[in-house]
Design an enzyme around this catalytic site. Structure first.
Site, PDB file in Angstrom:
ATOM      1  N   TYR A  22     -61.999 -30.116-126.887  1.00  0.00           N
ATOM      2  CA  TYR A  22     -61.184 -30.583-127.502  1.00  0.00           C
ATOM      3  C   TYR A  22     -61.288 -31.747-128.331  1.00  0.00           C
ATOM      4  O   TYR A  22     -61.145 -31.756-129.446  1.00  0.00           O
ATOM      5  CB  TYR A  22     -59.668 -30.490-126.688  1.00  0.00           C
ATOM      6  CG  TYR A  22     -58.667 -31.125-127.375  1.00  0.00           C
ATOM      7  CD1 TYR A  22     -57.931 -30.085-128.490  1.00  0.00           C
ATOM      8  CD2 TYR A  22     -57.801 -32.259-127.065  1.00  0.00           C
ATOM      9  CE1 TYR A  22     -56.840 -30.575-128.992  1.00  0.00           C
ATOM     10  CE2 TYR A  22     -56.838 -32.662-127.841  1.00  0.00           C
ATOM     11  CZ  TYR A  22     -56.187 -31.843-128.660  1.00  0.00           C
ATOM     12  OH  TYR A  22     -55.020 -32.028-129.497  1.00  0.00           O
ATOM     13  N   SER A  37     -55.532 -36.403-132.871  1.00  0.00           N
ATOM     14  CA  SER A  37     -55.193 -36.726-131.692  1.00  0.00           C
ATOM     15  C   SER A  37     -55.713 -38.092-131.325  1.00  0.00           C
ATOM     16  O   SER A  37     -56.590 -38.528-131.658  1.00  0.00           O
ATOM     17  CB  SER A  37     -55.834 -35.656-130.503  1.00  0.00           C
ATOM     18  OG  SER A  37     -55.513 -36.019-128.940  1.00  0.00           O
TER      19      SER A  37
END
Length: 264
Positions: free
Chosen positions: A153, A140
């Site tokens: 995350y 990401s």
């Protein structure tokens, strides 16, 4: 047909990026093994793919990372080999760090990091034996830049960069490649399934996610990066990419920008 006869195993293939990558690679001639927890959803993806006879399904739960060996053995036996593993399975988060239970931190790390690493380590001997292989990892932009509501995350995605950068160096002489794919906002259900502070799903789509890159277009760009064996690629909007370079060259400026992001 650039992936003709390449055997590609994709985790997290029942929806979102994984689903659309499966469709794209099937169109390019790949033989596919698709995995996720949801077998019915995998069957639906299979029905959307070209040449479904060249597509196999293996239900798999990355959180159960201590019991993945039978899955790896089954995957290798399906076509006799595996050329590319796309580590795409994972889950996101939407909660402030102060409101996030440590149990949620543990679950995010178990799925996003430990499950991915365990599967990679179990397949690694097969790649070494073949003196060929390619690990592709969906990380990401948040794996490079921590932002509000995504502390755990971001930590799990940062960890993937550390592990796979090291692995790339260690296994270079075995002709094993590593590609880290860093998505920005992509129009998938990732925010709907994202964990809140108590571990329940958010059950709503973020505005930024809704306005993100179309997943079928994203899959085409990801396929190109895989084919070129890019070491690291950012598939994102201008502002997200700008953040990567600001982090490197103007970290204080980026910190001020991030503080202005919504945390409610």
């Amino acid at each position: 047909m650039k992936f003709t006869n390449k055997v590609v195993w994709i985790t997290g293939a029942s929806s979102g990026i994984g689903k659309h990558l499966a469709i794209e690679l099937a169109n390019q001639g790949a033989k596919l093994i698709l995995s996720s927890r949801n077998l019915d959803a995998l069957r639906a993806v299979k029905d959307l793919c070209k040449n479904p006879e060249n597509l196999k399904l293996i239900p798999l739960d990355l959180e159960d990372y201590n019991n993945l060996q039978p899955k790896v053995d089954a995957a290798i036996s399906m076509f006799g080999t595996i050329d590319i593993l796309v580590n795409n399975g994972g889950i996101s988060q939407r909660a402030l760090a102060k409101d996030t239970s440590i149990a949620v931190d543990k679950r995010l790390m178990a799925i996003n990091y430990l499950g991915t690493v365990a599967l990679t380590k179990l397949l690694l001997p097969h790649f070494i034996k073949n003196q060929s292989g390619h690990f592709v990892v969906t990380t990401s932009i948040v794996g490079k830049i921590g932002t509000p509501l995504r502390s755990s995350y971001a930590a799990s995605k940062h960890a993937l960069h550390g592990f796979f950068d090291s692995l790339r160096a260690e296994q270079h002489s075995d002709n094993i490649a590593v590609t880290l794919v860093c998505p920005g906002f992509v129009n998938t259900n990732v925010s709907i399934h994202a964990l809140t502070g108590d571990g329940t799903a958010q059950q709503s789509m973020d505005k930024a996610t809704k306005n993100g890159i179309a997943p079928d277009y994203f899959a085409k760009l990801m396929a190109k990066a895989i084919l070129k064996k890019r070491q690291e690629v950012y598939i994102a909007g201008f502002k997200e990419k700008l953040g990567i370079y600001a982090k490197r060259f103007f970290p204080k400026v980026l910190s001020r920008m991030i503080r202005k992001l919504s945390v409610t």
